[in-house]
Design an enzyme around this catalytic site. Structure first.
Site, PDB file in Angstrom:
ATOM      1  N   HIS A   9       0.813  -1.221   0.000  1.00 53.25           N
ATOM      2  CA  HIS A   9       0.000   0.000   0.000  1.00 53.25           C
ATOM      3  C   HIS A   9       0.846   1.270   0.000  1.00 53.25           C
ATOM      4  O   HIS A   9       0.443   2.285  -0.566  1.00 53.25           O
ATOM      5  CB  HIS A   9      -0.963   0.009   1.192  1.00 53.25           C
ATOM      6  CG  HIS A   9      -0.261  -0.019   2.514  1.00 53.25           C
ATOM      7  ND1 HIS A   9       0.226  -1.193   3.065  1.00 53.25           N
ATOM      8  CD2 HIS A   9       0.064   0.964   3.376  1.00 53.25           C
ATOM      9  CE1 HIS A   9       0.804  -0.922   4.222  1.00 53.25           C
ATOM     10  NE2 HIS A   9       0.726   0.384   4.434  1.00 53.25           N
ATOM     11  N   CYS A  66       7.762  -0.061  -1.149  1.00 51.52           N
ATOM     12  CA  CYS A  66       6.924   0.059   0.042  1.00 51.52           C
ATOM     13  C   CYS A  66       7.057   1.509   0.497  1.00 51.52           C
ATOM     14  O   CYS A  66       7.617   2.333  -0.226  1.00 51.52           O
ATOM     15  CB  CYS A  66       7.304  -0.948   1.126  1.00 51.52           C
ATOM     16  SG  CYS A  66       8.923  -0.732   1.885  1.00 51.52           S
ATOM     17  N   GLY A  67       6.575   1.840   1.649  1.00 54.69           N
ATOM     18  CA  GLY A  67       6.611   3.233   2.096  1.00 54.69           C
ATOM     19  C   GLY A  67       8.008   3.817   2.135  1.00 54.69           C
ATOM     20  O   GLY A  67       8.280   4.882   1.587  1.00 54.69           O
ATOM     21  N   GLY A  69      10.917   1.693   1.485  1.00 55.21           N
ATOM     22  CA  GLY A  69      11.800   0.849   0.702  1.00 55.21           C
ATOM     23  C   GLY A  69      12.606  -0.106   1.561  1.00 55.21           C
ATOM     24  O   GLY A  69      13.165  -1.082   1.062  1.00 55.21           O
ATOM     25  N   GLY A  71      11.530  -2.108   4.158  1.00 57.15           N
ATOM     26  CA  GLY A  71      10.862  -3.384   4.410  1.00 57.15           C
ATOM     27  C   GLY A  71      10.997  -4.364   3.266  1.00 57.15           C
ATOM     28  O   GLY A  71      11.367  -5.528   3.471  1.00 57.15           O
ATOM     29  N   HIS A  99      28.566  -3.286 -10.284  1.00 62.89           N
ATOM     30  CA  HIS A  99      29.582  -3.868  -9.403  1.00 62.89           C
ATOM     31  C   HIS A  99      29.062  -5.038  -8.576  1.00 62.89           C
ATOM     32  O   HIS A  99      29.821  -5.962  -8.271  1.00 62.89           O
ATOM     33  CB  HIS A  99      30.127  -2.809  -8.441  1.00 62.89           C
ATOM     34  CG  HIS A  99      30.881  -1.712  -9.114  1.00 62.89           C
ATOM     35  ND1 HIS A  99      31.726  -0.877  -8.423  1.00 62.89           N
ATOM     36  CD2 HIS A  99      30.923  -1.295 -10.409  1.00 62.89           C
ATOM     37  CE1 HIS A  99      32.250   0.003  -9.259  1.00 62.89           C
ATOM     38  NE2 HIS A  99      31.772  -0.231 -10.465  1.00 62.89           N
TER      39      HIS A  99
END
Length: 160
Positions: A9, A66-67, A69, A71, A99
């Site tokens: 969400h 996600c909100g 990033g 998680g 790399h």
């Protein structure tokens, strides 16, 4: 190149915009969800199918949102063969691929604006791993860590 995308969400609206951008660019993209906005969904549930598809080679690269990033990055990195990182600027978007052979870019839907997200996605999908001895040496060490710790976490077979 086949790509995958997933969001909870917190990144749902950004996923819809990125999906449109990628398809308009003529790229093949699989949408792993969420397919509708649900404020109660959980990031591990939406990133798992994408991470498994990357690990199995069904998609070459993926984008998870996600909100923050964080998680989706934490959850995706639990899947062997996935090299996910939270990306907030263009240098890391290409250097992570070149790399470190990063195959899953994680973004924060609540902390990065739409113009930057589009730039990061473009840089990520255009970047390729640079096959140099020092980069491969490091990746081999990462693979060894994954194997070693995977053995530690395997549960014993139930006794009959």
């Amino acid at each position: 190149m086949k790509l995958g995308i997933a969001a909870d969400h917190g990144g749902f609206d950004q996923k819809q915009q990125i999906l449109r951008f990628l398809k308009d660019s003529g790229l093949e993209v699989i949408d792993f969800g969420a397919h509708e906005f649900d404020e109660t969904d959980d990031y591990p549930d939406v990133v798992k199918p994408l991470a498994l598809a990357i690990a199995k080679g069904e998609v070459k690269k993926g984008i998870a949102i996600c909100g923050s990033g964080v998680g989706v990055s934490v959850a995706a990195n639990k899947v062997p063969g996935v090299r996910a990182a939270l990306i907030t600027e263009p240098y890391s978007a290409h250097q992570g691929v070149e790399h470190d052979n990063m195959n899953l870019m994680c973004l924060g839907g609540r902390v990065i604006g739409p113009a930057l997200i589009k730039e990061l996605v473009a840089v990520f999908i255009q970047s390729e791993y640079v096959e140099k001895e020092r980069f491969q040496r490091r990746l081999n060490k990462v693979d060894e860590l994954e194997k070693a710790f995977g053995q530690l976490t395997k549960k014993e077979e139930p006794k009959k």
